[in-house]
Design a protein around this motif. Structure first.
Motif, PDB file in Angstrom:
ATOM      1  N   ALA A 165     -12.431 -16.927   6.538  1.00 23.16           N
ATOM      2  CA  ALA A 165     -12.831 -16.103   5.113  1.00 23.16           C
ATOM      3  C   ALA A 165     -12.735 -14.838   5.483  1.00 23.16           C
ATOM      4  N   ALA A 166     -12.671 -14.444   6.666  1.00 19.36           N
ATOM      5  CA  ALA A 166     -12.718 -12.837   7.100  1.00 19.36           C
ATOM      6  C   ALA A 166     -11.737 -12.074   6.505  1.00 19.36           C
ATOM      7  N   ASN A 167     -12.137 -10.828   6.010  1.00 21.39           N
ATOM      8  CA  ASN A 167     -10.998 -10.039   5.222  1.00 21.39           C
ATOM      9  C   ASN A 167     -10.650  -8.900   6.095  1.00 21.39           C
ATOM     10  N   ASP A 168     -11.254  -8.669   7.488  1.00 16.54           N
ATOM     11  CA  ASP A 168     -10.591  -7.927   8.342  1.00 16.54           C
ATOM     12  C   ASP A 168     -10.871  -8.335   9.725  1.00 16.54           C
ATOM     13  N   THR A 171       4.373   1.451   4.157  1.00 13.33           N
ATOM     14  CA  THR A 171       5.059   2.581   4.117  1.00 13.33           C
ATOM     15  C   THR A 171       5.363   3.307   5.433  1.00 13.33           C
ATOM     16  N   GLY A 172       5.030   2.289   6.269  1.00 12.13           N
ATOM     17  CA  GLY A 172       5.565   2.602   7.823  1.00 12.13           C
ATOM     18  C   GLY A 172       6.351   1.979   8.477  1.00 12.13           C
ATOM     19  N   ALA A 173       6.708   2.264   9.763  1.00 11.93           N
ATOM     20  CA  ALA A 173       7.870   1.535  10.626  1.00 11.93           C
ATOM     21  C   ALA A 173       7.307   0.033  11.111  1.00 11.93           C
ATOM     22  N   LEU A 174       8.105  -0.772  10.947  1.00 16.29           N
ATOM     23  CA  LEU A 174       7.680  -2.154  11.178  1.00 16.29           C
ATOM     24  C   LEU A 174       8.090  -2.480  12.406  1.00 16.29           C
ATOM     25  N   LEU A 175       8.901  -1.657  13.187  1.00 14.06           N
ATOM     26  CA  LEU A 175       9.272  -1.970  14.794  1.00 14.06           C
ATOM     27  C   LEU A 175       8.297  -0.959  15.425  1.00 14.06           C
ATOM     28  N   ASP A 176       7.123  -0.494  15.055  1.00 12.87           N
ATOM     29  CA  ASP A 176       6.387   0.270  15.988  1.00 12.87           C
ATOM     30  C   ASP A 176       5.760  -0.374  16.919  1.00 12.87           C
ATOM     31  N   PRO A 177       5.901   0.107  18.282  1.00 15.86           N
ATOM     32  CA  PRO A 177       5.355  -0.632  19.380  1.00 15.86           C
ATOM     33  C   PRO A 177       3.964  -1.165  19.258  1.00 15.86           C
ATOM     34  N   LEU A 178       2.964  -0.176  18.697  1.00 15.70           N
ATOM     35  CA  LEU A 178       1.641  -0.548  18.800  1.00 15.70           C
ATOM     36  C   LEU A 178       1.551  -1.934  17.508  1.00 15.70           C
ATOM     37  N   LEU A 179       2.234  -1.990  16.585  1.00 13.70           N
ATOM     38  CA  LEU A 179       2.202  -2.914  15.680  1.00 13.70           C
ATOM     39  C   LEU A 179       2.706  -4.442  16.293  1.00 13.70           C
ATOM     40  N   LEU A 180       3.904  -4.301  17.154  1.00 14.48           N
ATOM     41  CA  LEU A 180       4.399  -5.455  17.608  1.00 14.48           C
ATOM     42  C   LEU A 180       3.526  -6.000  18.734  1.00 14.48           C
ATOM     43  N   LEU A 181       3.066  -5.062  19.592  1.00  9.26           N
ATOM     44  CA  LEU A 181       2.307  -5.714  20.450  1.00  9.26           C
ATOM     45  C   LEU A 181       0.835  -6.136  20.140  1.00  9.26           C
ATOM     46  N   GLY A 182       0.136  -5.254  18.812  1.00 11.06           N
ATOM     47  CA  GLY A 182      -1.000  -5.893  18.272  1.00 11.06           C
ATOM     48  C   GLY A 182      -0.648  -7.306  17.616  1.00 11.06           C
ATOM     49  N   PHE A 183       0.263  -7.625  17.018  1.00 12.33           N
ATOM     50  CA  PHE A 183       0.651  -8.910  16.514  1.00 12.33           C
ATOM     51  C   PHE A 183       0.834  -9.852  17.323  1.00 12.33           C
ATOM     52  N   VAL A 206      -4.482 -14.080   8.454  1.00 13.58           N
ATOM     53  CA  VAL A 206      -3.776 -13.015   9.409  1.00 13.58           C
ATOM     54  C   VAL A 206      -2.352 -12.889   9.010  1.00 13.58           C
ATOM     55  N   PHE A 207      -1.584 -14.035   9.207  1.00 12.81           N
ATOM     56  CA  PHE A 207       0.003 -14.060   9.048  1.00 12.81           C
ATOM     57  C   PHE A 207       0.491 -13.763   7.735  1.00 12.81           C
ATOM     58  N   TRP A 208      -0.368 -14.257   6.830  1.00 11.10           N
ATOM     59  CA  TRP A 208       0.250 -14.199   5.309  1.00 11.10           C
ATOM     60  C   TRP A 208      -0.337 -13.342   4.624  1.00 11.10           C
TER      61      TRP A 208
END
Length: 528
Positions: free
Chosen positions: A150-153, A225-237, A287-289
């Motif tokens: 149920a966590a929202n963050d 609004t940002g880049a979907l291939l950002d390394p921080l995003l992909l590594l965090g995912f 998280v994923f949805w």
């Protein structure tokens, strides 16, 4: 100028089930601290059962009254939406029946601090000491299971992950029999669980570096609004996925499950195999949805591969097992793969996502109850040294105790997805949602989704082999002269097996009410 500070409001009615569980856990700690030893169990059992039943009643009351929030609560930390309430209800039902198993005598060691086989341990056994702290520990774990999905963050989710996991690390090491195996299971679970938590936390840090926030709404907005291939995003995912998939027991992060399930006290194994799995799937979906929904073209291929590997590895390795609890552990791994098929079946339309969510929620309920019922049967088949876990000891059980063997066989058939069992409709719902998602997406992705369903059907056929092997062993082999005894079940164990059988048979014959309930819960989808 008006400098009045408005205090944030906390929706206590919405959070009442969660608060009741954690409040009861604190009461349990106070009982352990101040109540006389001879009164502790008499106080802990009713506190635990009544708090779980009360929390479930509060969930039902909230659903019936239609007072389901449409915005995050607790200052934005929690999202108590339709799927969350359904998952809460499932976890509370599973927890209640698992506590009935925990209440049986003989599962937990008298003194965890004593060296196995020592004079101190024998003295503790003779004095009738009991580990009544298992009840508040279980309540804290249950509270974590409610908080986790149920966590929202991401930070609240991490807190829920730790509150759920830390008590389970302790409970896994308290088995009355095979103490060293139990302690080994506890240590393995702790070490590997700590690594998975570290992955999750590092992933959270990377996502924060990308989005500047840890809330799922903020992350989704940043990706829009940002880049979907950002390394921080992909590594965090990637790091988040490792932490979540470990709790789910998905390949290649499944190695802990057989050892921990085998060594832990069987009621705790039942709680982990059902409640923890439900909570992990709920968190994974959120998280994923909800958080990474805009990244679905990146994470769907990854989860596709993991789902296929999980189904195949769980089904094939289960064939090689000679221990009944290890076999059920690999069965749990395979079922985690089936659930991931539903996770992959995300859709570009709300209606398509509702169908997939409905299938997953339905699967969680029916599989969880069948799992607890199966482990309840395992507690009753005993050798002089404890539970008879080796498969060879189950030979001829159908002639010694035909009712017990028949009940266990029915649970195995449900795991295999045989028609007229709840497991059949669970797999059918997940596979149907995956095929519908593929048709909607077009030819290329449709072929991939069809391929994943084919892998699932093949894995189900492989799994059916080792389930049927156990049934043949029980009914068509002669019992050994020194075969295991069948313990006289307590009222709690009878209730657990009866509830599990009633749901497995009832939903297998008439699934529509539960499917409708799951559909109503899924209709609102996740709060974003």
């Amino acid at each position: 100028m008006n400098n009045t500070i408005v205090a944030p409001t906390i929706e206590y009615g919405t959070l009442a089930p969660l608060l009741l569980i954690f409040g009861a856990a604190i009461v349990g700690v106070l009982v352990e601290a101040f109540a006389p030893r001879y009164l502790r169990k008499a106080m802990q059992v009713p506190v635990t059962l009544l708090s779980i039943a009360g929390a479930f009643a509060l969930v039902i009351l909230q659903v019936v009254s239609g007072d389901v929030p449409t915005t995050p609560v607790a200052m934005g930390a929690l999202a108590v939406d339709g799927p969350s309430l359904f998952i809460w209800g499932v976890i509370l039902v599973l927890s209640f029946v698992c506590v009935l198993l925990i209440n049986d005598e003989g599962h937990f060691v008298a003194s965890a601090a004593a060296v196995p086989g020592s004079a101190d341990e024998e003295e503790a056994e003779r004095s009738g000491s009991a580990h009544t702290e298992v009840y508040p520990l279980a309540l804290f774990a249950i509270g974590g299971m409610l908080l986790f999905p149920a966590a929202n963050d991401l930070l609240t989710m991490f807190v829920g992950l730790e509150v759920m996991s830390l008590p389970l690390y302790l409970l896994c090491g308290l088995a009355r029999r095979r103490r060293l195996l139990s302690q080994e299971a506890s240590m393995k679970y702790f070490l590997l669980g700590a690594f998975s938590s570290a992955f999750f936390l590092y992933g959270t840090a990377m996502i924060y570096g990308y989005a500047g926030t840890v809330s799922f709404a903020g992350i989704s907005q940043a990706m829009a609004t940002g880049a979907l291939l950002d390394p921080l995003l992909l590594l965090g995912f990637s790091l988040l996925a490792v932490g979540l998939l470990f709790k789910l027991g998905a390949a290649p992060f499944q190695a802990w499950k057989p050892d921990v399930y085998q060594g832990a006290p069987t009621p705790i194994t039942a709680l982990m195999a059902s409640g923890t799995l439900v909570a992990a799937v709920g968190a994974l979906l959120r998280v994923f949805w909800a958080g990474l929904g805009n990244l679905d073209w990146n994470w769907r291929p990854v989860i596709w591969v993991i789902a296929a590997l999980t189904m195949i590895i769980g089904s094939i390795l289960a064939i090689t097992q000679t221990d009944i609890k290890r076999m059920l552990a690999y069965s749990s791994i395979a079922h985690a793969g089936f659930l991931l098929v539903g996770v992959v079946a995300t859709s570009s339309t709300a209606a398509g996502n509702v169908v997939s969510m409905q299938a997953i929620l339905f699967y969680l309920l029916v599989y969880g109850l069948a799992t607890v019922g199966a482990f309840a049967v395992v507690t009753l088949v005993r050798d002089p040294g404890g539970e008879a876990n080796h498969l060879s000891r189950w030979a001829g059980l159908g002639k010694r105790s035909p009712i017990l063997a028949g009940v266990f066989a029915f649970f195995l058939l449900a795991f295999a997805g045989i028609p007229l069992t709840s497991g059949f409709f669970g797999k059918y719902a997940v596979f149907t949602a995956a095929l519908a998602s593929g048709r909607e997406a077009g030819d290329s992705l449709g072929a991939w989704m069809t391929g994943l369903v084919v892998v699932g059907v093949v894995a189900s056929a492989i799994a059916a082999f080792f389930y049927v092997r156990v049934i043949v062993l029980m009914f068509f082999n002669e019992p050994a002269a020194d075969g295991p005894s069948i313990a006289i079940p307590s009222t709690g164990t009878v209730a657990v097996i009866s509830i599990a059988m009633l749901v497995t048979v009832g939903v297998g014959v008439f699934p529509e009410p539960v499917l409708q309930l799951a559909h109503n819960a899924a209709a609102g989808l996740f709060i974003r």
